[in-house]
Each structure stands twice: as structure tokens, then as C-alpha cells.
Write an enzyme that holds these catalytic residues in place. Structure first.
Site, PDB file in Angstrom:
ATOM      1  CG  ASP A   5     -12.942  -1.060   0.001  1.00  0.00           C
ATOM      2  OD1 ASP A   5     -13.925  -1.784   0.272  1.00  0.00           O
ATOM      3  OD2 ASP A   5     -12.168  -0.614   0.859  1.00  0.00           O
ATOM      4  NE  ARG A  58     -15.426   1.118   0.376  1.00  0.00           N
ATOM      5  CZ  ARG A  58     -15.322   1.702   1.559  1.00  0.00           C
ATOM      6  NH1 ARG A  58     -16.403   2.154   2.173  1.00  0.00           N
ATOM      7  NH2 ARG A  58     -14.154   1.864   2.133  1.00  0.00           N
ATOM      8  CG  ASP A 105      -4.090   8.678  -1.195  1.00  0.00           C
ATOM      9  OD1 ASP A 105      -3.294   9.238  -0.404  1.00  0.00           O
ATOM     10  OD2 ASP A 105      -3.972   7.508  -1.588  1.00  0.00           O
ATOM     11  CB  SER A 144      -4.640   1.799   4.918  1.00  0.00           C
ATOM     12  OG  SER A 144      -5.995   1.697   4.560  1.00  0.00           O
TER      13      SER A 144
HETATM   14  N1  ARG Z   1     -10.151  -5.838   4.394  1.00  0.00           N
HETATM   15  C1  ARG Z   1     -11.373  -5.156   4.674  1.00  0.00           C
HETATM   16  C2  ARG Z   1     -12.381  -5.425   3.600  1.00  0.00           C
HETATM   17  O1  ARG Z   1     -11.996  -5.791   2.524  1.00  0.00           O
HETATM   18  C3  ARG Z   1     -11.170  -3.691   4.918  1.00  0.00           C
HETATM   19  C4  ARG Z   1     -10.686  -2.894   3.730  1.00  0.00           C
HETATM   20  C5  ARG Z   1     -10.511  -1.401   3.939  1.00  0.00           C
HETATM   21  N2  ARG Z   1      -9.724  -1.084   5.092  1.00  0.00           N
HETATM   22  C6  ARG Z   1      -8.692  -0.248   5.140  1.00  0.00           C
HETATM   23  N3  ARG Z   1      -8.117  -0.077   6.297  1.00  0.00           N
HETATM   24  N4  ARG Z   1      -8.277   0.376   4.096  1.00  0.00           N
HETATM   25  O2  ARG Z   1     -13.556  -5.283   3.804  1.00  0.00           O
END
Ligand code: ARG
Length: 499
Positions: free
Chosen positions: A124, A95, A16, A180
Site C-alpha cells: 500500500d 489506493r 495508529d 490486520s
Molecule cells: N495484500 C493485499 C494487497 O496488497 C491487501 C493489503 C491490505 N490488507 C490488510 N489487511 N492490511 O492488495
């Protein structure tokens, strides 16, 4: 070179973000990539080579593990941070750490644009961008997965593959997992793909950090964990004497032990900030051990009333972190409160790890608030049992007030239960309720608006009284339905048309 058109791209080295790198160039930008080592298993050299090969003007790779551990995970532990009672926030805590590091680079290099590959439906993007704006208000964010031009062009993985082939982007050698993944020092999280149906069990092969608790060792691992100001400062394995005392080393060690014993797996449905529910699977071994141990040492050393307030702050803090508000005035304030609350949280917790669980077996502290003499069944100490009688009498004053008592009794009679589910034993007729009222109630219940509108104010008030006086509900109506009736009555009274 002029930095007017330079973008700092959060680059993982995957398909990506490699496509995004090329696409940004296609749009006329110079791209500087930023890759954070936040504890995920990754070949950073390969990512560097790949970014260079794709024409990145500069490749920045930073090891953020220590700051992530010391400034973000530690705060999570001190706070007992947990989202919706289960998720320990491994992604959410990372993050602001990554965003902060990127902003530093962008500012140093005079770069105005920051780009990332987060999807347009997730948390995110929010966390990342809110942190960037808070630390660098002039920044311009490019979020390709939210741009129609980008997402209509790359509808699925095959479009990305096609684009990669056309643009000399090396295709991934390993087959992409059908979900993911977001991995860091604190956790690995899995969502989307075949996990989207919340009913389906995840395959056993999904888990990267932990052993299946059923296959975990039969022998427990006994540990000693020492805290100072709510921060773990030493871990000792009581079997082999291994000791770790630096924040990162200690955390990595607990990840290893916790992983071996299958600790910290959850499979949940959670509420994303944007409004949808999503299913996620998480493994947080060290985080889970430290949470249990920290809760324990806190209860030994923290005043009861302080604990109550701190707990409320923690619920608030967890939601702020989840929602990307780390760098907000309210979250900064709560972090300061949490830090303050930890002043006396010193001591050692004894525990064992066994088959997916952390068992606390003992604790001690130089600042313990535990008074053995005071609590003991065998010693009288500085305590006069007769005082307890007065304490109870005064506490019971409220309950003894006639109307409180009557209401309590009425409630018990109003909601008799069968198998724990509230039900009424007598029908409305048997209880002598006017048949007009019954008709109206059942209309309200069945969402038939006609009668309700016809009856308007006065009859509705009568019904309310009738329900109150008779203390009953239509047969088989649940508490929720009764609430609905009252709500409908309220609305009609206010002149709100329930159509
Ligand atoms: N749902 C979780 C959060 O919002 C993880 C998000 C990212 N995880 C992922 N497998 N892409 O903190």
C-alpha cells in the site's frame, strides 16, 4: 495560516493514525486529516470528533464510494482483473482513488506534505505514494513506519498504547482483531497477526462480509445482470423483482446478496511487490458475481482473437494495479485498450447464487456472435463438413514433419511416468552409458563441483551428446534435475565457475 508546515494525513481514526497525528504535531507540523469513505463500515462522525480533539487544523471527510465504484471497480470488472489467478484487487484498486482525492485537497489547500500510516513492508505504501507522485510531482511524503525514529520508538502495540495515554488519544474501546483488516466497498481483506502462519485455518468468526457457504440459504437466488459496454447497468432479482440500475446501488445490492450466499471468499498466499510472500484472506461478493457474469457475456459477444489479446492485456493490467502503477503511461494505455475492447459487450446474463457459488444458467445479447445455425448438430447451415477435412489436414502438416514426429515420440519415451511422475525404467548402466559419464552426471546432480571443473569443455559436450543420443536421464532424476544438468553444462561451457 502559512501552509509551509502543513501535512495532509490519511486518517482512519484508529490508534495508529491517531498516534501519527500527534507525532507529526510533535515534529512541528500542522496536521489536516483526510478520511475517505470508500465503503468501509466506520463511524465517520466519531473520526471527525477525534481528529478535532487531537488538534487537527482541519478535518476533511469525503465520500468516495461512487467514484471508486464507477471509475475503478468498473474498470476492474471490464478487465476481468485478477492478480495471480485469484485476488480481485479490492485494496489495490482503492489506493489510487484515495490518493487522487487527497492530492486534490492538498493542491487546493496549498499543502506540500502528505502522510499515511501504511507499513514499510506492504504494497500500500507503494501504491499510495506512486499515485501521489504521478499526480503531484512536488509532493513530499512522510511515511512514519519507514522512519527509524518512528519505528524504533513504537516497536509494538503497547508502545502505541503508552503514547496514546500520554497524549490524550482515546484508546480503542473494542479489542483489536488479531489480524490486520482493510475494508472497502469491494472487499474486506485480512492478513498478518495470527494469519501469518499460512497453514493455520482462519477462525470462522473472521469473516465480516459473507456467510459461511455451509450455512448459506438452501434456496438459490436467481438473478438477471445486464451489461452495456462491459459495465453492469441493471440487476434484477427474479424472485422478488427488485431492480437496481445505478452503479453504486447495484454493487451494494450484489454485495448483500453475494454475502448472504457466501460468495467470494478466498484464502491465499500471494507475492507482494517487495518480494515477500504473504498470506491473505479476502471476501469480494459482488466482485465475484460480476466477474463470472462479465466473463460470460464477453465470451458471447467478443471476437475470439480480440479476446486473446485482451486477456493478455488483462494479466498485465492486473499486475500494474497490484504494483501501484495505475497512474503510469503503460497502465493508462492498457485501460484505454480495455475500454475499447468493451464496445460490443452488451447483453444479459442469467445466474443463480447458491452455497458460495455463482452458477451461470444462460445469456443473451443483441450483439451476440453466437450463430446457432452454424454450430448446430441438426442443421447444416452455411457450412460444408468436407471443408473440415482440409482444415485438419493443413493444420496437421506441422505435426507430420518427420523430425517433429520423432522428437515427440522421443519425449514420450524419455519421460515415462509412474503415478504421473516422470521416472526412468532402465538404469544408466542398463542403457550402456559410459561409467565416467555416470559419475560426472551424479557429481553434477549432487552438486559436487570438483569433477565438473576437471572435465571442462570437451567431455561435457560429449556428455550432452550422450544424453541426447541415449535419450535418458540418470535413474530417478526428475525433469528439474535434468534441466539443472543441462544448465550446469551450459555454464561450464561459458567458463562460469559453478563454485
Ligand atoms: N495484500 C493485499 C494487497 O496488497 C491487501 C493489503 C491490505 N490488507 C490488510 N489487511 N492490511 O492488495
Amino acid at each position: 495560516m502559512s501552509k509551509e508546515n502543513t501535512v495532509l494525513l490519511a486518517y482512519s481514526g484508529g490508534l495508529d493514525t491517531s498516534c501519527i497525528l500527534k507525532w507529526l504535531q510533535e515534529k512541528g507540523y500542522d496536521v489536516v486529516t483526510f478520511t475517505a469513505d470508500i465503503g468501509q463500515e466506520e463511524d465517520f462522525d466519531a473520526a471527525r470528533v477525534k481528529a478535532e480533539k487531537l488538534g487537527a487544523k482541519q478535518v476533511v471527510i469525503q465520500d468516495l464510494r461512487r467514484e471508486f465504484c464507477e471509475e475503478f471497480i468498473s474498470v476492474g470488472i471490464q478487465a476481468n482483473a485478477i492478480y495471480e489467478d485469484r485476488y480481485l484487487l479490492g485494496t489495490a484498486l482503492a489506493r489510487p482513488c484515495i490518493a487522487r482525492a487527497m492530492v486534490k485537497v492538498a493542491k487546493n489547500e496549498g499543502i506540500r506534505y502528505i502522510s499515511h500510516g501504511a507499513t514499510g513492508k506492504g504494497n500500500d505504501q507503494i501504491r499510495f505514494e506512486l499515485a501521489c507522485y504521478a499526480l503531484y510531482p512536488e509532493v513530499k511524503i512522510i511515511s512514519p513506519w519507514r522512519l527509524p525514529e518512528f519505528y524504533t520508538r513504537f516497536k509494538g502495540r503497547s508502545d502505541l498504547f503508552e503514547y496514546a495515554k500520554e497524549n490524550g488519544i482515546p484508546l480503542p474501546i473494542t479489542l483489536k482483531a488479531p489480524w490486520s483488516i482493510d475494508a472497502n466497498l469491494m472487499h474486506v481483506s485480512y492478513e498478518s497477526g495470527i494469519l501469518e502462519d499460512p497453514k493455520n485455518k482462519a477462525p470462522d468468526t473472521l469473516y465480516e462480509m459473507t456467510t459461511d457457504p455451509e450455512k448459506a440459504p438452501d434456496k438459490p437466488e436467481k438473478l438477471e445482470i445486464e451489461f452495456r459496454t462491459g459495465i453492469p447497468i441493471r440487476v434484477k432479482n427474479l424472485a422478488d423483482g427488485t431492480e437496481k440500475s445505478d452503479a453504486l446501488g447495484l454493487y451494494l445490492y450484489l454485495n448483500e446478496l453475494g454475502g448472504r450466499h457466501g460468495i467470494g471468499r478466498i484464502d491465499i498466499v500471494e507475492n507482494r511487490f517487495l518480494g515477500m510472500k504473504s498470506r491473505g484472506i479476502y471476501e469480494t461478493p459482488a466482485g465475484t458475481i460480476l466477474r463470472e457474469a462479465h466473463l460470460d457475456i464477453e465470451n458471447l459477444t467478443m471476437d475470439r482473437e480480440l479476446r486473446k489479446i485482451k486477456h493478455q492485456l488483462s494479466v498485465e493490467f492486473s499486475q500494474q494495479v497490484y504494483r501501484g502503477l495505475w497512474y503510469s503511461p503503460e497502465c493508462t494505455f492498457i485501460r484505454q485498450c480495455i475500454e475499447k475492447s468493451q464496445e460490443g459487450i452488451d447483453g444479459t446474463v442469467y445466474c443463480k447464487l447458491y452455497k458460495g457459488h455463482v452458477y451461470i444458467t444462460g445469456r443473451e445479447s443483441p450483439l451476440s456472435l453466437y450463430n446457432q445455425e452454424l454450430v448446430s448438430m441438426d442443421v447444416q447451415g452455411e457450412y460444408n463438413p468436407e471443408d473440415a477435412a482440409g482444415f485438419i489436414t493443413i493444420t496437421a502438416l506441422r505435426s507430420k514433419s518427420p523430425s517433429t514426429y520423432l522428437l515427440q515420440e522421443r519425449r514420450d519415451n524419455t519421460f515415462p511416468r509412474e503415478n504421473g511422475i516422470p521416472t526412468t525404467t532402465k538404469t544408466l548402466q542398463e542403457q550402456g552409458i559410459n561409467s565416467n559419464y555416470i559419475k560426472l552426471l551424479s557429481d553434477i546432480y549432487t552438486d559436487n563441483p570438483t569433477t565438473v571443473c576437471l572435465h571442462k569443455d570437451s567431455s561435457i559436450i560429449k556428455i550432452k551428446k550422450a544424453i541426447r543420443q541415449e535419450d535418458t536421464m540418470p535413474p530417478k532424476l526428475s525433469i528439474a534435475c535434468t534441466e539443472k544438468i543441462f544448465r550446469t553444462i551450459e555454464w561450464t561451457k561459458k567458463g562460469i565457475n559453478i563454485n
